[in-house]
Scaffold this motif. Sequence first.
Motif, PDB file in Angstrom:
ATOM      1  N   ALA A   1      55.183  42.029  21.523  1.00 54.54           N
ATOM      2  CA  ALA A   1      55.178  41.947  19.953  1.00 54.54           C
ATOM      3  C   ALA A   1      56.277  42.544  19.697  1.00 54.54           C
ATOM      4  O   ALA A   1      56.775  43.577  19.950  1.00 54.54           O
ATOM      5  N   LEU A   2      56.874  41.829  18.335  1.00 56.87           N
ATOM      6  CA  LEU A   2      57.928  42.610  18.021  1.00 56.87           C
ATOM      7  C   LEU A   2      57.723  43.460  16.598  1.00 56.87           C
ATOM      8  O   LEU A   2      58.559  44.382  16.426  1.00 56.87           O
ATOM      9  N   SER A   3      56.927  42.828  15.889  1.00 53.88           N
ATOM     10  CA  SER A   3      56.456  43.780  14.620  1.00 53.88           C
ATOM     11  C   SER A   3      54.982  42.874  14.506  1.00 53.88           C
ATOM     12  O   SER A   3      54.178  42.154  15.008  1.00 53.88           O
ATOM     13  N   GLN A   4      54.118  43.538  13.443  1.00 52.73           N
ATOM     14  CA  GLN A   4      52.892  43.343  13.008  1.00 52.73           C
ATOM     15  C   GLN A   4      52.590  43.090  11.739  1.00 52.73           C
ATOM     16  O   GLN A   4      52.476  44.088  10.774  1.00 52.73           O
ATOM     17  N   PRO A   5      53.184  41.961  11.013  1.00 56.18           N
ATOM     18  CA  PRO A   5      53.180  41.953   9.785  1.00 56.18           C
ATOM     19  C   PRO A   5      51.689  41.821   9.084  1.00 56.18           C
ATOM     20  O   PRO A   5      51.723  42.095   7.953  1.00 56.18           O
ATOM     21  N   ILE A   6      50.668  41.551   9.853  1.00 59.35           N
ATOM     22  CA  ILE A   6      49.405  41.532   9.346  1.00 59.35           C
ATOM     23  C   ILE A   6      48.726  42.535  10.679  1.00 59.35           C
ATOM     24  O   ILE A   6      48.427  41.861  11.607  1.00 59.35           O
ATOM     25  N   PRO A   7      48.321  43.607  10.123  1.00 59.85           N
ATOM     26  CA  PRO A   7      47.583  44.415  11.222  1.00 59.85           C
ATOM     27  C   PRO A   7      46.230  43.984  11.363  1.00 59.85           C
ATOM     28  O   PRO A   7      45.895  43.369  10.253  1.00 59.85           O
ATOM     29  N   PHE A   8      45.572  44.187  12.536  1.00 58.62           N
ATOM     30  CA  PHE A   8      44.006  43.645  12.676  1.00 58.62           C
ATOM     31  C   PHE A   8      43.312  44.280  11.083  1.00 58.62           C
ATOM     32  O   PHE A   8      43.323  45.414  10.896  1.00 58.62           O
ATOM     33  N   ARG A   9      42.448  43.342  10.838  1.00 57.98           N
ATOM     34  CA  ARG A   9      41.879  43.571   9.412  1.00 57.98           C
ATOM     35  C   ARG A   9      40.703  42.664   9.429  1.00 57.98           C
ATOM     36  O   ARG A   9      40.406  41.617  10.129  1.00 57.98           O
ATOM     37  N   THR A  10      39.605  43.288   8.726  1.00 52.86           N
ATOM     38  CA  THR A  10      38.444  42.591   8.483  1.00 52.86           C
ATOM     39  C   THR A  10      38.117  42.420   7.107  1.00 52.86           C
ATOM     40  O   THR A  10      37.048  41.701   6.712  1.00 52.86           O
ATOM     41  N   GLY A  11      38.766  43.131   6.195  1.00 50.03           N
ATOM     42  CA  GLY A  11      38.349  43.493   5.007  1.00 50.03           C
ATOM     43  C   GLY A  11      38.340  42.144   4.033  1.00 50.03           C
ATOM     44  O   GLY A  11      37.253  41.903   3.456  1.00 50.03           O
ATOM     45  N   PRO A  12      39.216  41.593   4.340  1.00 51.18           N
ATOM     46  CA  PRO A  12      39.270  40.037   3.330  1.00 51.18           C
ATOM     47  C   PRO A  12      38.059  39.129   3.900  1.00 51.18           C
ATOM     48  O   PRO A  12      37.236  38.463   3.319  1.00 51.18           O
ATOM     49  N   LEU A  13      37.797  39.150   5.382  1.00 46.83           N
ATOM     50  CA  LEU A  13      36.461  38.461   5.783  1.00 46.83           C
ATOM     51  C   LEU A  13      35.173  38.961   5.309  1.00 46.83           C
ATOM     52  O   LEU A  13      34.452  38.250   4.921  1.00 46.83           O
ATOM     53  N   VAL A  14      35.404  40.163   5.339  1.00 40.36           N
ATOM     54  CA  VAL A  14      33.842  40.646   4.717  1.00 40.36           C
ATOM     55  C   VAL A  14      33.845  40.394   3.363  1.00 40.36           C
ATOM     56  O   VAL A  14      32.724  39.940   2.781  1.00 40.36           O
ATOM     57  N   ALA A  15      34.972  40.477   2.417  1.00 39.48           N
ATOM     58  CA  ALA A  15      34.595  40.178   1.093  1.00 39.48           C
ATOM     59  C   ALA A  15      34.213  38.773   1.036  1.00 39.48           C
ATOM     60  O   ALA A  15      33.467  38.237   0.087  1.00 39.48           O
ATOM     61  N   GLU A  16      34.743  37.746   1.717  1.00 31.88           N
ATOM     62  CA  GLU A  16      34.680  36.233   1.738  1.00 31.88           C
ATOM     63  C   GLU A  16      33.263  36.176   2.259  1.00 31.88           C
ATOM     64  O   GLU A  16      32.487  35.268   1.326  1.00 31.88           O
ATOM     65  N   ALA A  17      32.941  36.740   3.283  1.00 32.11           N
ATOM     66  CA  ALA A  17      31.487  36.263   3.401  1.00 32.11           C
ATOM     67  C   ALA A  17      30.525  36.721   2.711  1.00 32.11           C
ATOM     68  O   ALA A  17      29.353  36.448   2.496  1.00 32.11           O
ATOM     69  N   GLY A  18      30.626  38.083   1.853  1.00 26.70           N
ATOM     70  CA  GLY A  18      29.887  38.592   1.203  1.00 26.70           C
ATOM     71  C   GLY A  18      29.622  37.735  -0.093  1.00 26.70           C
ATOM     72  O   GLY A  18      28.694  37.569  -0.681  1.00 26.70           O
ATOM     73  N   SER A  19      30.560  37.194  -0.698  1.00 25.22           N
ATOM     74  CA  SER A  19      30.787  36.371  -1.735  1.00 25.22           C
ATOM     75  C   SER A  19      30.276  34.864  -1.588  1.00 25.22           C
ATOM     76  O   SER A  19      29.837  34.261  -2.480  1.00 25.22           O
ATOM     77  N   ALA A  20      30.307  34.698  -0.285  1.00 23.77           N
ATOM     78  CA  ALA A  20      29.719  33.042  -0.037  1.00 23.77           C
ATOM     79  C   ALA A  20      28.286  32.995   0.063  1.00 23.77           C
ATOM     80  O   ALA A  20      27.557  32.114  -0.017  1.00 23.77           O
ATOM     81  N   ALA A  21      27.670  34.353   0.410  1.00 28.32           N
ATOM     82  CA  ALA A  21      26.330  34.417   0.635  1.00 28.32           C
ATOM     83  C   ALA A  21      25.292  34.112  -0.880  1.00 28.32           C
ATOM     84  O   ALA A  21      25.521  34.231  -1.679  1.00 28.32           O
TER      85      ALA A  21
END
Length: 156
Positions: A136-156
Amino acid sequence: MTIDALDARIIEVLRQEPRIGLVEVARRLEVARGTVQARLAKLQERGVIRGHGPEIDPARMGYPVLAFVFLQIAQGRLKEAVAVLTSTPEVLEATATSGPSDLLCRIVARDTEHLQEIVNRLLSNNAIRRSTSYIALSQPIPFRTGPLVAEAGSAA
């Protein structure tokens, strides 16, 4: 199983401030403490929330090299290969994959020479036939779950 908007809001507050108390979560979200506690218990029971421990940065512990290593395993020897990987502390995770490789491993090392030593150690076991490493040279998007949680919460 899905989460709803309140679950998503609880997770977000806890993700941003892992040491916050349940009373404060309830106050911020304007719900009863018992509601937060019950929701949190259900999220843990269902495995949505898997832990509350500190997040560790291997680079700041002296392991700045991150590599993704694909491994091809000898037929019928997956269990043995997994035992070798489990006994190697620098192997942070291993995931079974489809395609020409059998496992994808996330491995950290002190430097590229150390990474080579780790890979050689893995390949010295006959259960592991071949490896392909990507540093790995860099990590432009570090491991994340926030956007997924927000999407799952709004889809329910």
